[in-house]
Scaffold this motif. Structure first.
Motif, short mmCIF file in Angstrom:
data_model
loop_
_atom_site.label_atom_id
_atom_site.label_comp_id
_atom_site.label_asym_id
_atom_site.label_seq_id
_atom_site.Cartn_x
_atom_site.Cartn_y
_atom_site.Cartn_z
N VAL A 73 0.84 -1.21 0.00
CA VAL A 73 0.00 0.00 0.00
C VAL A 73 0.87 1.25 0.00
CG1 VAL A 73 -1.62 1.36 1.38
CG2 VAL A 73 -1.98 -1.10 1.10
N VAL A 74 1.91 1.26 0.83
CA VAL A 74 2.78 2.44 0.93
C VAL A 74 3.60 2.63 -0.34
CG1 VAL A 74 4.66 3.51 2.22
CG2 VAL A 74 2.88 2.23 3.43
N PHE A 75 4.24 1.57 -0.81
CA PHE A 75 5.14 1.70 -1.96
C PHE A 75 4.38 2.01 -3.25
CE2 PHE A 75 8.29 -1.23 0.39
CZ PHE A 75 8.93 -0.12 0.93
N VAL A 76 3.21 1.40 -3.42
CA VAL A 76 2.41 1.67 -4.62
C VAL A 76 1.91 3.11 -4.61
CG1 VAL A 76 0.28 1.10 -5.85
CG2 VAL A 76 1.78 -0.72 -5.02
N ALA A 77 1.50 3.59 -3.43
CA ALA A 77 1.06 4.99 -3.34
C ALA A 77 2.19 5.93 -3.72
CB ALA A 77 0.57 5.28 -1.92
N GLY A 78 3.40 5.62 -3.27
CA GLY A 78 4.54 6.47 -3.60
C GLY A 78 4.87 6.47 -5.07
N SER A 79 4.86 5.30 -5.71
CA SER A 79 5.18 5.23 -7.12
C SER A 79 4.07 5.84 -7.98
CB SER A 79 5.43 3.77 -7.54
OG SER A 79 4.29 2.96 -7.27
N ALA A 80 2.82 5.69 -7.55
CA ALA A 80 1.73 6.33 -8.27
C ALA A 80 1.84 7.85 -8.18
CB ALA A 80 0.38 5.87 -7.70
N ALA A 81 2.22 8.36 -6.99
CA ALA A 81 2.42 9.80 -6.83
C ALA A 81 3.55 10.30 -7.73
CB ALA A 81 2.72 10.12 -5.37
N ALA A 82 4.61 9.49 -7.85
CA ALA A 82 5.71 9.88 -8.73
C ALA A 82 5.24 9.95 -10.18
CB ALA A 82 6.86 8.87 -8.60
N GLY A 174 5.05 0.05 -9.04
CA GLY A 174 5.09 -0.15 -7.59
C GLY A 174 4.67 -1.57 -7.22
N VAL A 175 3.63 -2.07 -7.87
CA VAL A 175 3.19 -3.44 -7.62
C VAL A 175 4.28 -4.44 -8.01
CG1 VAL A 175 1.56 -5.24 -8.33
CG2 VAL A 175 0.73 -2.94 -7.82
N ALA A 176 4.92 -4.21 -9.17
CA ALA A 176 5.99 -5.10 -9.62
C ALA A 176 7.13 -5.12 -8.62
CB ALA A 176 6.48 -4.68 -11.00
N TYR A 177 7.48 -3.95 -8.10
CA TYR A 177 8.54 -3.86 -7.09
C TYR A 177 8.16 -4.66 -5.84
CZ TYR A 177 11.50 -1.80 -3.45
OH TYR A 177 12.37 -1.62 -2.40
N CYS A 178 6.93 -4.53 -5.40
CA CYS A 178 6.48 -5.22 -4.19
C CYS A 178 6.39 -6.73 -4.41
CB CYS A 178 5.13 -4.67 -3.74
SG CYS A 178 5.22 -2.97 -3.13
N VAL A 179 6.07 -7.15 -5.63
CA VAL A 179 6.08 -8.58 -5.94
C VAL A 179 7.50 -9.13 -5.82
CG1 VAL A 179 5.79 -10.28 -7.80
CG2 VAL A 179 4.03 -8.55 -7.41
N GLY A 180 8.46 -8.40 -6.38
CA GLY A 180 9.85 -8.83 -6.26
C GLY A 180 10.34 -8.86 -4.83
N LEU A 181 9.87 -7.92 -4.01
CA LEU A 181 10.26 -7.86 -2.61
C LEU A 181 9.50 -8.88 -1.76
CD1 LEU A 181 11.74 -6.48 -0.23
CD2 LEU A 181 9.95 -4.73 -0.23
N GLY A 182 8.25 -9.13 -2.12
CA GLY A 182 7.40 -9.98 -1.28
C GLY A 182 7.53 -11.47 -1.53
N ILE A 183 7.78 -11.88 -2.77
CA ILE A 183 7.85 -13.31 -3.08
C ILE A 183 8.90 -14.04 -2.25
CG2 ILE A 183 8.57 -14.92 -4.88
CD1 ILE A 183 6.85 -13.47 -6.84
N PRO A 184 10.11 -13.49 -2.07
CA PRO A 184 11.08 -14.20 -1.22
C PRO A 184 10.58 -14.41 0.20
CG PRO A 184 12.20 -12.54 -2.54
CD PRO A 184 10.73 -12.31 -2.71
N PHE A 185 9.89 -13.42 0.77
CA PHE A 185 9.29 -13.61 2.10
C PHE A 185 8.33 -14.79 2.08
CE2 PHE A 185 10.44 -9.09 2.86
CZ PHE A 185 10.95 -9.20 4.14
N LEU A 186 7.50 -14.85 1.03
CA LEU A 186 6.49 -15.89 0.94
C LEU A 186 7.14 -17.27 0.77
CD1 LEU A 186 3.49 -16.54 0.84
CD2 LEU A 186 3.54 -16.13 -1.63
N LEU A 187 8.19 -17.34 -0.03
CA LEU A 187 8.87 -18.63 -0.25
C LEU A 187 9.44 -19.17 1.05
CD1 LEU A 187 10.72 -17.97 -3.64
CD2 LEU A 187 8.71 -19.42 -3.25
N VAL A 188 10.04 -18.30 1.84
CA VAL A 188 10.59 -18.73 3.12
C VAL A 188 9.46 -19.17 4.05
CG1 VAL A 188 11.92 -18.03 5.14
CG2 VAL A 188 12.60 -17.23 2.88
N ALA A 189 8.35 -18.42 4.06
CA ALA A 189 7.22 -18.78 4.92
C ALA A 189 6.62 -20.11 4.52
CB ALA A 189 6.16 -17.69 4.86
N LEU A 190 6.64 -20.43 3.23
CA LEU A 190 6.10 -21.69 2.74
C LEU A 190 7.00 -22.87 3.08
CD1 LEU A 190 4.75 -20.57 -0.76
CD2 LEU A 190 3.39 -21.39 1.17
N GLY A 191 8.17 -22.56 3.60
CA GLY A 191 9.07 -23.64 4.00
C GLY A 191 9.90 -24.18 2.88
#
Length: 247
Positions: A73-82, A174-191
């Motif tokens: 939400v924060v990062f997409v708002a920032g990139s949309a504002a840019a 912004g969404v693409a950036y968050c996908v790149g940042l978020g997927i590694p978190f999700l992979l680790v959480a998935l074990g």
């Protein structure tokens, strides 16, 4: 005849080139020294008292998704504002892009270890509750507090959003950036064992990762300063358009 702005942007080469860069920037941010070492802490915080059983794993995955939603939400708002700012300053966009290319080069130097004063986080004095309830707020706090530290890559994405001159294109990046940042978190959480092993390997070679990430930013900055970035987008757009079917 109506036009599809999303299709037009892809055909122009803007998103075709910028989205992969945004995805890569998100991954590089995850691998940065201010995020990677803290991954176990983030997972423990958003998972609360989740145990090793299947139900505990599901709770952890849901917590990570909520955490990712928070910083998205924060990062997409920032990139949309840019992107919106780029629209209003479109008359001087080429000049501003060149000037901002210098900023991206400087951010690349920060990433490789120069100007370490800029590699800081901000403490907001907010301690979200552990578990699912606090996961989205932790994501928001992460986005706000860690922005100075992951600023080198985030700045590059916001500058690409600015160059697009479009709110929605900025949001897409912004969404693409968050996908790149978020997927590694999700992979680790998935074990995913290989993901945890990869993180340990990256920690051992953190300096090399920083150099590679910084070099990528410096190259992007040089392309922007010289005007080659715009020329490259135009060339990609021409290639894509040549493959558009006639029917």
């Amino acid at each position: 005849m109506t036009t599809n702005p999303f299709a037009d942007a892809i055909l122009s080469g803007q998103l075709a080139l910028a989205v992969p860069v945004a995805l890569l920037a998100g991954v590089v941010s995850f691998l940065s020294p201010c995020v990677l070492p803290l991954v176990p802490g983030y997972l423990g915080y958003v998972g609360g008292v989740a145990g090793p059983d299947r139900s505990g794993r599901g709770r952890l995955v849901l917590g990570v998704l909520l955490f990712v939603l928070g910083f998205t939400v924060v990062f997409v708002a920032g990139s949309a504002a840019a992107g919106a700012v780029g629209f209003w300053l479109i008359r001087w966009r080429d000049l501003i892009t060149q000037l901002m290319g210098i900023v991206v080069i400087a951010m690349g130097l920060v990433f490789v270890g120069r100007f370490t004063v800029l590699q800081r986080t901000m403490k907001w004095g907010i301690t979200p509750r552990t578990g699912l309830i606090g996961a989205p707020l932790l994501g928001i706090v992460f986005a706000l507090g860690w922005t100075p530290c992951i600023g080198p890559t985030l700045a590059a994405i916001n500058l690409l959003s600015f160059q697009s001159g479009s709110v929605w294109q900025g949001a897409v990046l912004g969404v693409a950036y968050c996908v790149g940042l978020g997927i590694p978190f999700l992979l680790v959480a998935l074990g995913a064992g290989w993901a945890s092993g990869a993180i340990r390997a990256v920690k051992r070679h953190m300096r090399l990762v920083n150099i590679i990430g910084g070099a990528i930013l410096i190259v992007i900055g040089l392309l922007m300063v010289t005007g080659l970035w715009t020329a490259l987008m135009t060339s990609i757009g021409a290639v894509i358009q040549s493959f558009v079917p006639l029917v």
